[in-house]
Design a protein around this motif. Structure first.
Motif, PDB file in Angstrom:
ATOM      1  N   ARG A   6       0.853  -1.060   0.043  1.00 17.69           N
ATOM      2  CA  ARG A   6      -0.022   0.044   0.096  1.00 17.69           C
ATOM      3  C   ARG A   6       0.871   1.360   0.099  1.00 17.69           C
ATOM      4  N   ALA A   7       1.834   1.193   0.824  1.00 20.76           N
ATOM      5  CA  ALA A   7       2.983   2.334   0.905  1.00 20.76           C
ATOM      6  C   ALA A   7       3.591   2.743  -0.392  1.00 20.76           C
ATOM      7  N   ARG A   8       3.952   1.553  -1.120  1.00 19.95           N
ATOM      8  CA  ARG A   8       4.491   1.499  -2.552  1.00 19.95           C
ATOM      9  C   ARG A   8       3.745   2.313  -3.407  1.00 19.95           C
ATOM     10  N   GLN A   9       2.406   1.696  -3.319  1.00 19.66           N
ATOM     11  CA  GLN A   9       1.548   2.445  -4.260  1.00 19.66           C
ATOM     12  C   GLN A   9       1.144   4.069  -4.149  1.00 19.66           C
ATOM     13  N   ILE A  10       1.127   4.156  -2.893  1.00 23.12           N
ATOM     14  CA  ILE A  10       0.835   5.632  -2.637  1.00 23.12           C
ATOM     15  C   ILE A  10       2.052   6.247  -3.031  1.00 23.12           C
ATOM     16  N   ASP A  11       3.140   5.968  -2.945  1.00 24.93           N
ATOM     17  CA  ASP A  11       4.400   6.687  -3.219  1.00 24.93           C
ATOM     18  C   ASP A  11       4.681   6.897  -4.823  1.00 24.93           C
ATOM     19  N   SER A  12       4.113   5.864  -5.394  1.00 24.41           N
ATOM     20  CA  SER A  12       4.180   5.845  -6.943  1.00 24.41           C
ATOM     21  C   SER A  12       3.016   6.792  -7.405  1.00 24.41           C
ATOM     22  N   LEU A  13       2.001   6.788  -6.766  1.00 23.47           N
ATOM     23  CA  LEU A  13       0.747   7.793  -7.086  1.00 23.47           C
ATOM     24  C   LEU A  13       1.215   9.299  -6.948  1.00 23.47           C
ATOM     25  N   LYS A  14       1.708   9.553  -5.554  1.00 20.37           N
ATOM     26  CA  LYS A  14       2.330  10.767  -5.275  1.00 20.37           C
ATOM     27  C   LYS A  14       3.297  11.292  -6.390  1.00 20.37           C
ATOM     28  N   ARG A  15       4.253  10.328  -6.904  1.00 18.33           N
ATOM     29  CA  ARG A  15       5.311  10.843  -7.947  1.00 18.33           C
ATOM     30  C   ARG A  15       4.613  11.289  -9.111  1.00 18.33           C
ATOM     31  N   MET A  16       3.633  10.270  -9.496  1.00 21.80           N
ATOM     32  CA  MET A  16       2.800  10.583 -10.946  1.00 21.80           C
ATOM     33  C   MET A  16       2.173  11.880 -10.753  1.00 21.80           C
ATOM     34  N   LEU A  17       1.355  12.313  -9.500  1.00 20.44           N
ATOM     35  CA  LEU A  17       0.762  13.477  -9.186  1.00 20.44           C
ATOM     36  C   LEU A  17       1.677  14.657  -9.087  1.00 20.44           C
ATOM     37  N   ASN A  18       2.913  14.418  -9.052  1.00 21.59           N
ATOM     38  CA  ASN A  18       4.055  15.355  -8.980  1.00 21.59           C
ATOM     39  C   ASN A  18       4.749  15.559 -10.274  1.00 21.59           C
ATOM     40  N   LEU A  19       3.913  15.134 -11.488  1.00 17.09           N
ATOM     41  CA  LEU A  19       4.458  15.238 -13.090  1.00 17.09           C
ATOM     42  C   LEU A  19       5.779  14.211 -12.938  1.00 17.09           C
ATOM     43  N   ASN A  20       5.506  13.107 -12.188  1.00 14.34           N
ATOM     44  CA  ASN A  20       6.588  12.050 -12.320  1.00 14.34           C
ATOM     45  C   ASN A  20       7.983  12.263 -12.100  1.00 14.34           C
ATOM     46  N   GLN A  21       8.077  13.439 -10.943  1.00 15.60           N
ATOM     47  CA  GLN A  21       9.256  13.915 -10.336  1.00 15.60           C
ATOM     48  C   GLN A  21       9.244  13.564  -9.060  1.00 15.60           C
ATOM     49  N   PRO A  22      10.424  13.359  -8.448  1.00 13.51           N
ATOM     50  CA  PRO A  22      10.433  13.271  -7.017  1.00 13.51           C
ATOM     51  C   PRO A  22       9.828  14.336  -6.039  1.00 13.51           C
ATOM     52  N   ILE A  23       9.207  13.975  -5.046  1.00 11.04           N
ATOM     53  CA  ILE A  23       8.568  15.217  -4.265  1.00 11.04           C
ATOM     54  C   ILE A  23       9.621  15.492  -3.177  1.00 11.04           C
ATOM     55  N   LEU A  24       9.795  16.796  -3.241  1.00 12.33           N
ATOM     56  CA  LEU A  24      11.007  17.401  -2.351  1.00 12.33           C
ATOM     57  C   LEU A  24      10.246  17.582  -1.001  1.00 12.33           C
ATOM     58  N   LYS A  25      11.024  17.458   0.004  1.00 10.93           N
ATOM     59  CA  LYS A  25      10.519  17.508   1.375  1.00 10.93           C
ATOM     60  C   LYS A  25      10.422  18.895   1.764  1.00 10.93           C
ATOM     61  N   SER A  26      11.171  19.970   1.111  1.00 11.43           N
ATOM     62  CA  SER A  26      10.977  21.331   1.467  1.00 11.43           C
ATOM     63  C   SER A  26       9.462  21.834   1.350  1.00 11.43           C
ATOM     64  N   VAL A  29       8.163  24.714  -1.340  1.00 15.81           N
ATOM     65  CA  VAL A  29       7.989  24.348  -2.650  1.00 15.81           C
ATOM     66  C   VAL A  29       6.510  24.419  -2.921  1.00 15.81           C
ATOM     67  N   GLU A  30       6.016  25.508  -3.619  1.00 13.99           N
ATOM     68  CA  GLU A  30       4.692  25.352  -3.920  1.00 13.99           C
ATOM     69  C   GLU A  30       4.496  24.293  -5.134  1.00 13.99           C
ATOM     70  N   PRO A  31       3.285  23.313  -4.885  1.00 13.81           N
ATOM     71  CA  PRO A  31       3.034  22.298  -6.060  1.00 13.81           C
ATOM     72  C   PRO A  31       2.606  22.944  -7.401  1.00 13.81           C
ATOM     73  N   VAL A  32       2.776  22.140  -8.440  1.00  8.79           N
ATOM     74  CA  VAL A  32       2.543  22.943  -9.564  1.00  8.79           C
ATOM     75  C   VAL A  32       0.709  22.368  -9.641  1.00  8.79           C
ATOM     76  N   TRP A  33      -0.034  23.346  -9.983  1.00 13.13           N
ATOM     77  CA  TRP A  33      -1.438  23.012  -9.837  1.00 13.13           C
ATOM     78  C   TRP A  33      -1.957  22.192 -11.134  1.00 13.13           C
ATOM     79  N   LYS A  34      -2.638  21.491 -11.211  1.00 11.70           N
ATOM     80  CA  LYS A  34      -2.923  20.633 -12.265  1.00 11.70           C
ATOM     81  C   LYS A  34      -4.162  19.967 -12.222  1.00 11.70           C
ATOM     82  N   VAL A  35      -4.746  19.231 -13.020  1.00 11.20           N
ATOM     83  CA  VAL A  35      -6.285  18.591 -13.209  1.00 11.20           C
ATOM     84  C   VAL A  35      -5.776  17.046 -13.377  1.00 11.20           C
TER      85      VAL A  35
END
Length: 639
Positions: A6-26, A29-35
């Motif tokens: 479950r944790a691995r799938q969530i990580d994959s989905l979060k990366r996908m929703l971050n335009l397939n870029q690693p999510i920075l801890k900072s 950093v404002e997220p890119v708004w998207k649909v």
């Protein structure tokens, strides 16, 4: 500890929703708004894992279904999360042609075929929108994570891979191949997420063997091309880090009793009685209960409203008690309520000490230096306290609904009787008496009881079977499932196997549980038996135990053995090459699983002090009502 599926799938989905870029801890950093645009399959994958608030934190301002009417938002990037079907690809091309969004990040739930990829390229070239397609990804997320240790293949269109679809008499070869390919694709995605290539074990001569062979072939083909393999040394370490796991693929036909068994644990009861669906349950509650009215003169039983609850993995009470017997859950809710009331009283006491209720500024000034630390602590804990109250109210409502069903249908009696049938114990009351008792449960309850008795109990003569069938019909039961069960029993090896030594598999100890429990809505457990769930293994757990420890066992002696890492398919024989016991196993049921088996496997893991790590999956997660419906269809065909 390694991350769960479950944790691995969530990580994959979060990366996908971050335009397939690693999510920075900072946090700066404002997220890119998207649909986010998904199909029904993508929606089912995301909904048990990420809520609206979490999607918003990842920059998702809108989440829309692919085949709905959508307005153009030309200045915003769009993330698509869909299956690579012909229909979906055509709709994506239409969106590109209509210039709905600024850019397109196409994420396919499973790998898109070369032909469809070429269709997509051709259409976007014609519409002059190819430059707007920023990225195309194969995500390999074609499964639904319901728990840290539980997944299922699909929710939408699950009839196409159901027990009925697998066993219907008029099923064509193409139908069975499609069913096989859907399951193989899902299992392959699970293995990619885990980053591991397992040893595969399965019984001979059924759907499980068909799936195992196809999965072995798919894994071999992927491993053959080392440059493009999804299982390389560059992968993050899998959930199973010390050795390769064993993937045990089983067929539902090995045990038909467990899916029909009345249960006594919290999660399985919620699924059986209230129809738990993608970790969400809908409860009918009276408006007076909802408003906190406990005066019986103010209750209007006919005024019911539906309330939906998410049973989250983050809910500690649910995590601790989902596998507990129902009376234990009721006691625990009472304990939680007492603790909450004590915390609430402490906040009120501090407010009084501070003089806040009387707006006494002078008194507040005098006491401030002594009490400010206590008050600060109390106030800072208020959000946690309110969340605790919400969870207590939720579990109180769910448990009250369960208790109503238990009392109305005498479910404790059914559970105890079925346990005794499957452990060959003496019954307090004959099956015929229970069937003929107009107050003992619903017609379906009686049918479930009899099927378990027919499969696990003594052999019945034709006259006896007719007598039971007539009694069931008189009780209002649809007896068409019996026509299929008779044929199934005739073609199934019944000797010694899964159903002889405790198919339901738990010891029970009966005692009257008469404690009154004062919660928001009163639990009155008087007249409900306090049945303790024992430690016996269900058929699936017994097979898993034998295969993980490489035991000499008649149940598994003819199981096939596949090792996708071996060079030749001929090397995949029934004799295991590796005699070392396995510490990790993925258990998958072709034809449908249930929460009873899942909980039994988790209990087995706990009894081994967590030394055996288990992941349970099924083509669908079905309750007894859904299973009976499928058996009814098969019974109609059997005639």
């Amino acid at each position: 500890m390694a991350a769960s599926i479950r944790a691995r799938q969530i990580d994959s989905l979060k990366r996908m929703l971050n335009l397939n870029q690693p999510i920075l801890k900072s946090t700066a950093v404002e997220p890119v708004w998207k649909v986010l645009v998904y199909d029904r399959y993508g929606q089912d994958i995301i909904s048990p894992l990420l809520n609206v608030k979490e999607l918003r934190e990842l920059g998702v301002t809108l989440h829309l279904l692919l085949h709905s009417d959508r307005d153009a938002i030309p200045e915003v990037p769009a993330i698509y999360f869909v299956l690579p079907t012909e229909e979906n690809v055509k709709r994506i091309c239409q969106d590109c042609r209509n210039q709905l969004y600024e850019s397109y990040y196409l994420n396919f739930i499973s790998a898109i075929s070369r032909r469809r990829l070429e269709d997509l390229a051709t259409e976007t070239l014609h519409s002059n929108s190819v430059t707007q397609i920023t990225k195309v990804f194969d995500q390999y997320l074609n499964y639904i994570s319901l728990e840290d240790e539980m997944f299922t293949v699909r929710n939408q269109d699950r009839d196409s891979i159901s027990y009925y679809a697998l066993n219907r008499t008029d099923a064509k070869d193409t139908d069975i191949e499609m069913l096989r390919d859907i399951i193989v694709d899902s299992l392959f995605s699970v293995l990619v997420s885990l980053g591991t290539v397992p040893i595969i074990r399965c019984p001979k001569g059924n759907a499980a063997e068909m799936v195992a062979e196809a999965l072995d072939k798919k894994l071999r083909e992927n491993l053959r091309d080392s440059r493009n393999s999804l299982f390389t040394t560059d992968m993050p370490s899998g959930q199973f880090s010390f050795q390769r796991p064993v993937l045990i693929i089983l067929d539902r036909n090995m045990d038909l009793c467990t899916p029909l068994h009345h249960t006594w644990t919290y999660q399985a009861l919620v699924h059986d009685v209230l129809d738990l669906h993608l970790n969400r349950v809908v409860v009918k509650e009276s408006t007076s209960t909802a408003q906190g009215q406990t005066d019986p003169h103010h209750r209007h039983p006919n005024q019911l409203k539906l309330k939906s609850y998410d049973l989250s993995v983050a809910d500690k009470f649910w995590g601790s008690h989902k596998g507990s017997p129902f009376p234990t859950v009721a006691e625990s809710i009472q304990k939680e309520l007492d603790e909450y009331r004590a915390s609430e009283e402490e906040v009120k006491r501090l407010k009084n000490v501070m003089g806040i209720d009387d707006s006494n500024e002078e008194a507040m000034g005098e006491l401030f230096s002594d009490s400010t630390a206590k008050l600060t602590s109390a106030v800072s804990s208020l959000p946690e306290l309110l969340e605790k109250k919400r969870l207590i109210d939720m579990h109180t409502t769910i448990a009250t609904a369960l208790l109503d069903h238990i009392k109305a249908g005498k479910l404790d009696v059914y559970f105890e009787t079925e346990e005794k049938i499957m452990s060959k114990a003496t019954l307090d009351k004959s099956i015929l008496e229970i069937i003929q008792d107009p107050e003992a449960g619903t017609p379906d309850d009686k049918l479930r009881l009899f099927i378990i008795y027919y499969i696990s109990g003594p052999n019945l003569s034709a006259a006896e079977l007719d007598q039971y069938s007539s009694a069931l019909s008189d009780a209002g039961a649809d007896i068409t499932p019996l026509d299929f069960i008779k044929k199934w029993k005739a073609f199934t090896k019944m000797a010694v196997g899964p159903l002889q030594s405790g198919g339901g598999g738990q010891n029970t100890y009966s005692a009257m549980f008469s404690r009154f429990m004062n919660t928001g809505s009163q639990f009155v457990m008087e007249g409900v038996k306090n049945l303790v769930v024992g430690n016996k293994n269900l058929p699936v757990t017994r097979v898993v135990d034998a295969l993980m420890d490489n035991k000499s066992n008649a149940e598994v002696e003819d199981y096939r053995y596949f090792d996708p890492k071996m060079l030749r398919v001929a090397d995949s024989v029934s004799i295991p090459r590796n005699k070392t016991p396995f510490s990790e196993a993925i258990v998958f049921i072709v034809g449908g699983g249930n929460y009873i088996e899942y909980q039994n496997l988790m209990d087995y893991s706990k009894r081994n002090s967590g030394a055996k790590k288990l992941l349970y999956g099924a083509s669908e997660v079905m309750n007894a009502k859904q299973f009976l419906k499928q058996l009814s269809h098969l019974g109609t065909e059997a005639n």
